[in-house]
Design a protein around this motif. Structure first.
Motif, PDB file in Angstrom:
ATOM      1  N   LEU A   1      95.458  -5.973  33.114  1.00  0.00           N
ATOM      2  CA  LEU A   1      94.158  -5.837  33.766  1.00  0.00           C
ATOM      3  C   LEU A   1      93.434  -4.587  33.288  1.00  0.00           C
ATOM      4  CD1 LEU A   1      95.124  -6.733  37.456  1.00  0.00           C
ATOM      5  CD2 LEU A   1      94.333  -8.266  35.651  1.00  0.00           C
ATOM      6  N   GLU A   2      92.111  -4.719  33.149  1.00  0.00           N
ATOM      7  CA  GLU A   2      91.231  -3.578  32.876  1.00  0.00           C
ATOM      8  C   GLU A   2      90.219  -3.529  34.020  1.00  0.00           C
ATOM      9  OE1 GLU A   2      89.538  -3.997  29.029  1.00  0.00           O
ATOM     10  OE2 GLU A   2      91.472  -4.084  27.990  1.00  0.00           O
ATOM     11  N   LYS A   3      90.515  -2.701  35.012  1.00  0.00           N
ATOM     12  CA  LYS A   3      89.767  -2.740  36.266  1.00  0.00           C
ATOM     13  C   LYS A   3      88.509  -1.882  36.226  1.00  0.00           C
ATOM     14  CE  LYS A   3      93.609  -3.801  39.381  1.00  0.00           C
ATOM     15  NZ  LYS A   3      94.316  -3.399  40.623  1.00  0.00           N
TER      16      LYS A   3
ATOM     17  N   PRO B   1      77.885 -12.852  50.800  1.00  0.00           N
ATOM     18  CA  PRO B   1      77.028 -11.718  51.189  1.00  0.00           C
ATOM     19  C   PRO B   1      76.189 -11.252  50.005  1.00  0.00           C
ATOM     20  CG  PRO B   1      79.328 -11.035  50.998  1.00  0.00           C
ATOM     21  CD  PRO B   1      79.316 -12.529  50.880  1.00  0.00           C
ATOM     22  N   PRO B   2      75.099 -10.524  50.255  1.00  0.00           N
ATOM     23  CA  PRO B   2      74.236 -10.075  49.148  1.00  0.00           C
ATOM     24  C   PRO B   2      75.011  -9.332  48.067  1.00  0.00           C
ATOM     25  CG  PRO B   2      73.194  -9.629  51.260  1.00  0.00           C
ATOM     26  CD  PRO B   2      74.585 -10.094  51.564  1.00  0.00           C
ATOM     27  N   GLN B   3      75.975  -8.535  48.472  1.00  0.00           N
ATOM     28  CA  GLN B   3      76.809  -7.816  47.523  1.00  0.00           C
ATOM     29  C   GLN B   3      78.251  -7.842  48.014  1.00  0.00           C
ATOM     30  OE1 GLN B   3      75.132  -3.872  47.136  1.00  0.00           O
ATOM     31  NE2 GLN B   3      73.883  -4.474  45.368  1.00  0.00           N
ATOM     32  N   LEU B   4      79.170  -7.954  47.076  1.00  0.00           N
ATOM     33  CA  LEU B   4      80.586  -7.983  47.408  1.00  0.00           C
ATOM     34  C   LEU B   4      81.345  -7.172  46.351  1.00  0.00           C
ATOM     35  CD1 LEU B   4      82.304  -9.202  49.649  1.00  0.00           C
ATOM     36  CD2 LEU B   4      82.718 -11.188  48.201  1.00  0.00           C
ATOM     37  N   PRO B   5      81.212  -5.820  46.404  1.00  0.00           N
ATOM     38  CA  PRO B   5      81.853  -4.996  45.375  1.00  0.00           C
ATOM     39  C   PRO B   5      83.377  -5.044  45.496  1.00  0.00           C
ATOM     40  CG  PRO B   5      80.937  -3.627  47.116  1.00  0.00           C
ATOM     41  CD  PRO B   5      80.495  -5.029  47.399  1.00  0.00           C
ATOM     42  N   PHE B   6      84.025  -5.068  44.338  1.00  0.00           N
ATOM     43  CA  PHE B   6      85.490  -5.172  44.331  1.00  0.00           C
ATOM     44  C   PHE B   6      86.018  -4.563  43.041  1.00  0.00           C
ATOM     45  CE2 PHE B   6      89.418  -7.731  43.539  1.00  0.00           C
ATOM     46  CZ  PHE B   6      90.148  -7.238  44.614  1.00  0.00           C
ATOM     47  N   LEU B   7      87.077  -3.749  43.147  1.00  0.00           N
ATOM     48  CA  LEU B   7      87.703  -3.131  41.982  1.00  0.00           C
ATOM     49  C   LEU B   7      88.661  -4.132  41.354  1.00  0.00           C
ATOM     50  CD1 LEU B   7      88.121  -0.585  40.242  1.00  0.00           C
ATOM     51  CD2 LEU B   7      89.977   0.061  41.806  1.00  0.00           C
ATOM     52  N   CYS B   8      88.316  -4.626  40.159  1.00  0.00           N
ATOM     53  CA  CYS B   8      89.108  -5.694  39.553  1.00  0.00           C
ATOM     54  C   CYS B   8      88.810  -5.776  38.062  1.00  0.00           C
ATOM     55  CB  CYS B   8      88.793  -7.030  40.216  1.00  0.00           C
ATOM     56  SG  CYS B   8      87.076  -7.555  39.972  1.00  0.00           S
ATOM     57  N   ASP B   9      89.502  -6.686  37.416  1.00  0.00           N
ATOM     58  CA  ASP B   9      89.201  -7.057  36.042  1.00  0.00           C
ATOM     59  C   ASP B   9      88.244  -8.242  36.115  1.00  0.00           C
ATOM     60  OD1 ASP B   9      89.214  -8.219  33.450  1.00  0.00           O
ATOM     61  OD2 ASP B   9      91.132  -7.277  32.999  1.00  0.00           O
TER      62      ASP B   9
ATOM     63  N   HIS C   1      96.294  -8.692  40.918  1.00  0.00           N
ATOM     64  CA  HIS C   1      95.330  -7.912  41.708  1.00  0.00           C
ATOM     65  C   HIS C   1      95.869  -7.632  43.113  1.00  0.00           C
ATOM     66  CE1 HIS C   1      92.438  -9.164  38.566  1.00  0.00           C
ATOM     67  NE2 HIS C   1      91.744  -8.119  38.947  1.00  0.00           N
ATOM     68  N   GLY C   2      97.100  -8.022  43.377  1.00  0.00           N
ATOM     69  CA  GLY C   2      97.701  -7.788  44.684  1.00  0.00           C
ATOM     70  C   GLY C   2      97.329  -8.818  45.718  1.00  0.00           C
ATOM     71  N   GLY C   3      96.698  -9.929  45.305  1.00  0.00           N
ATOM     72  CA  GLY C   3      96.236 -10.932  46.247  1.00  0.00           C
ATOM     73  C   GLY C   3      97.098 -12.177  46.269  1.00  0.00           C
TER      74      GLY C   3
END
Length: 372
Positions: free
Chosen positions: A220-222, A254-262, A349-351
């Motif tokens: 992964l390149e997050k 939602p309008p925005q859904l920020p998430f740290l991921c690849d 991603h831990g999910g």
């Protein structure tokens, strides 16, 4: 699995140390008890013998008299004999058990259906070895099944490569050998050849998927990605495929859904889920994509109206090379790697990802932790 193993190893080592200390404690107590018993027997024997009137010529009197004269030597011999007997019980017996344990562990290299049997004192170890044996057998069967499915799929794909390739060659040959063809017919033949060439490209990409999945590890390149925008982009790319089956795609995010991921890897997950929804949706139905935050997780759901998946197939959807449609009609599915790769990406991603199906509805639910 590796986390469970590493967490259990210290516990098992600590338990082993406690058992060893307990064994040594019992061993020392046994020696002390033996010495105490010998001393008590000596005093008891002296008291009993002193209360008896002996005939000086009797053999027993002569023997007891000799023992009295050499009491230190006799005491040392008796204590030494007891020490040897106790040591044999505490050392030789565990050595025999260790040999049996070594032989049983050797069976794990080539596990069989026959259960491992150990003495009653090693019942806990027997249970652990049999659990490891059963797991090894399950893993071996799963690996064999996966290898067989992969080989079958490669054979099917290789066979299916011939059909579009033959069509491409045939139509291009017609275009070369028939210069008098009308523009309409020439355009039709060119379109068919292009369609078959694109199918050929899809099949070749499936071969690459098989190779990449087996020979490489996903890394992964997050970075922080807006999942709402990413999913909308994937949906826009699928509009031609959705339109082909007259499907609608309703996105509730939602309008925005920020998430740290690849983002590139997750887009492949969304691509695969939407592609599956297109393949297995009823015509003129709606594919629904919803998302929200739930505590410390991002929860995404992909739902489509399609034929209910039986439980026995639902539990295998994420296996390598498993295809819901096991027929050779590869236009209804890929190499059977998409969901397996999607699961690996989500878990990296831990999910988690799970599938549910009931009442002609299929839902894939992703739970991704906001904090790794």
């Amino acid at each position: 699995m590796s986390k469970r193993n590493t967490s259990r190893s210290p516990a098992l080592s600590e338990a082993g140390r406690r058992r060893a200390l307990r064994s040594w404690g019992i061993y020392l107590l046994a020696l002390m008890a033996w010495v105490t018993v010998v001393i008590l027997l000596a005093f008891l024997g002296y008291w009993v013998c002193s209360s008896i009137t002996w005939q000086r010529v009797t053999p027993l009197y002569l023997f007891l008299n000799w023992v009295r004269d050499y009491v230190v030597f006799v005491f040392a011999v008796v204590v030494l004999a007891g020490w040897v007997a106790i040591s044999y019980f505490f050392i030789a017996r565990p050595t025999e058990q260790l040999e049996e344990l070594t032989a049983a562990a050797a069976k794990l290299a080539r596990p069989t259906e026959e259960p491992i049997s150990l003495p009653a004192a090693l019942s806990d170890v027997e249970s652990q070895l049999n659990a490891a044996r059963e797991q090894a057998l399950r893993d071996a069967r799963a690996a064999k099944d996966a290898e067989q499915r992969k080989n079958d799929l490669v054979v099917y794909l290789a066979h299916d490569l011939k059909t579009p390739l033959t069509s491409v060659i045939g139509y291009l040959t017609l275009l070369r050998d028939e210069p008098q063809l009308s523009p309409e017919l020439r355009g039709r033949y060119t379109g068919i050849a292009l369609e078959k060439a694109e199918r050929l490209e899809d099949l070749i990409n499936e071969f690459f998927d098989i190779t990449r999945f087996n020979l490489s590890h996903i890394e992964l390149e997050k970075e922080t990605v807006d999942l709402t925008r990413l999913i909308q982009q994937v949906v826009s790319e699928f509009q031609p495929m959705l339109a082909e089956k007259n499907l609608l795609c309703a996105v509730e995010l939602p309008p925005q859904l920020p998430f740290l991921c690849d983002g590139e890897k997750l887009s492949r997950v969304f691509d695969n889920l939407l592609r599956n929804a297109c393949y297995y949706s009823f015509p003129d139905s709606t594919v629904r994509i919803s998302g929200r935050t739930d505590g410390g997780f991002v929860v995404l759901r992909f739902t489509n109206a399609g034929k209910t998946i039986p439980p026995e197939k639902l539990s295998r959807l994420f296996e390598q090379f498993f295809r819901l449609d096991s027929s050779r009609a590869t236009h209804t599915g890929g190499a059977g790697l998409g969901l397996a790769i999607a699961k690996e990406i989500v878990e990296l991603h831990g999910g988690t990802i799970r599938a549910e199906s009931a009442d002609n509805s299929i839902t894939f639910t992703l739970r991704l932790p906001l904090r790794p």
